[in-house]
Design an enzyme around this catalytic site. Structure first.
Site, PDB file in Angstrom:
ATOM      1  N   LYS A   1       0.815  -1.221   0.000  1.00  0.00           N
ATOM      2  CA  LYS A   1       0.000   0.000   0.000  1.00  0.00           C
ATOM      3  C   LYS A   1       0.849   1.273   0.000  1.00  0.00           C
ATOM      4  CE  LYS A   1      -3.446  -0.916  -0.452  1.00  0.00           C
ATOM      5  NZ  LYS A   1      -3.972  -1.451  -1.756  1.00  0.00           N
TER       6      LYS A   1
ATOM      7  N   GLY B   1       1.969   2.482  -3.067  1.00  0.00           N
ATOM      8  CA  GLY B   1       1.960   2.936  -4.452  1.00  0.00           C
ATOM      9  C   GLY B   1       2.352   1.829  -5.404  1.00  0.00           C
ATOM     10  N   THR B   2       2.246   0.579  -4.950  1.00  0.00           N
ATOM     11  CA  THR B   2       2.663  -0.573  -5.748  1.00  0.00           C
ATOM     12  C   THR B   2       1.946  -0.627  -7.096  1.00  0.00           C
ATOM     13  OG1 THR B   2       2.970  -1.802  -3.681  1.00  0.00           O
ATOM     14  CG2 THR B   2       2.944  -3.073  -5.726  1.00  0.00           C
TER      15      THR B   2
ATOM     16  N   HIS C   1       7.421  -7.356  -2.517  1.00  0.00           N
ATOM     17  CA  HIS C   1       7.369  -6.588  -1.271  1.00  0.00           C
ATOM     18  C   HIS C   1       8.536  -6.986  -0.365  1.00  0.00           C
ATOM     19  CE1 HIS C   1       3.567  -4.748  -2.136  1.00  0.00           C
ATOM     20  NE2 HIS C   1       2.874  -5.859  -2.088  1.00  0.00           N
TER      21      HIS C   1
END
Length: 335
Positions: free
Chosen positions: A91, A93-94, A155
């Protein structure tokens, strides 16, 4: 030109990257959840946060759900020299970064004005696959089907990625807004989850790929030591001037815009194509889901900076900010 014909030309000319769902037949590799690391994972320290179970792997928290993939990527993923990885905490800006990077890299084959552009047909996550997700599902063989250059996402912190010379684009976001965005995202599946629970977990560093400050610092230091290999972007600056971010991306990826492209407005077209509002309004992002569980539209909320003021007390904000300031002190990164 049809999508099939366009793809054939794309592969023939070795331009790329190719949108993941255009390049592979997912049904050719059935889902077979990875189990070979189960014993090692069960022996890891555990913690709970955001209605999720986490395991600690080499100093970083990883969700138990994706832990098999994280361990497998760390131990066996073989990067190609021309791979490009987009990296971020959840969360941060992926989805936006995936779209911007894909559109910038693929603009030769897919001009941003193309009515059949992959980002007008597919959710960005179906254009740029997640390493740890594919490995967890036992579908990592699909990665071998992708032509080079591959555009992939993660991530995971830098230290858990195999050593390579491939380029990495990392995006950092104000952790207060990240916490708010994660809460809204998680509430879709866990409606009883309170924001206080999410805030508390963030303050203790419990999140996918966390502690957040260690994840951030690994990429920050690498971007300073190897600026031609790691590009460090901040969400707020990209939001403020997306065209400048697109030009930085292109330069970093070795595909700078020509004068003719800039004159023709290609930079602006890419920024507009990938804007949160435009992506949100695409039919591909209004319907459908990832794996039948996560709706495409859930990846697009406000996309603004400062929304934390609508959910967080000043005391909560100062607590999280002070932790970040302490952890990042001396790094040169200002939060």
């Amino acid at each position: 030109m049809s999508t099939t014909a366009k793809l054939a030309g794309l592969l023939r000319d070795e331009q790329g990257p190719v949108a993941f769902n255009d390049a592979v037949d997912e049904d050719a590799v059935p889902v077979e959840p990875l189990t070979e690391h189960d014993d090692a994972i069960s022996a890891m320290s555990a913690s709970h946060g955001n209605n999720m179970q986490f395991r600690c792997y080499r100093g970083f928290w990883i969700s138990e759900m994706w832990a098999p993939g994280v361990v497998a990527v760390h131990r066996s993923f073989a990067p190609r020299a021309d791979d490009v990885l987009v990296a971020s905490l959840q969360k941060s800006g992926t989805t936006w970064l995936k779209a911007l990077t894909f559109a910038t890299m693929a603009r030769g084959a897919w001009p941003p004005s193309s009515h059949d552009h992959p980002l007008r047909r597919l959710n960005p996550h179906l254009c740029v696959p997640s390493l740890e997700v594919l490995y967890t599902l036992g579908r990592d063989a699909l990665l071998d089907m992708l032509p080079s250059p591959r555009l992939l996402s993660t991530h995971m912190p830098l230290s858990l990625l195999p050593p390579s010379t491939c380029k990495i684009v990392y995006i950092y976001r104000d952790q207060k807004d990240t916490a708010v965005s994660l809460w809204h995202f998680m509430k879709r599946r866990h409606p009883d989850l309170t924001f206080s629970e999410v805030h508390e977990a963030f303050c203790y560093g419990i999140c996918m790929g966390g502690p957040a400050w260690d994840n951030i610092l690994e990429f920050w230091y690498a971007s300073n030591a190897e600026p031609t290999r790691v590009l460090f972007l901040t969400y707020e600056k990209v939001l403020q001037d997306p065209c400048d971010a697109v030009k930085k991306l292109a330069q970093f990826l070795g595909q700078p815009f020509s004068g003719a492209e800039e004159e023709a407005g290609v930079v602006t077209e890419i920024a507009d194509l990938c804007s949160i509002d435009n992506l949100r309004n695409q039919k591909a992002n209004k319907y459908g889901s990832i794996g039948g569980k996560i709706s495409h539209e859930s990846f697009f909320r406000k996309g603004m900076a400062g929304d934390w003021t609508n959910h967080m007390t000043l005391e909560m904000a100062e607590r999280l900010d002070s932790i970040l300031r302490e952890k990042l002190d001396g790094s040169g990164l200002i939060v």
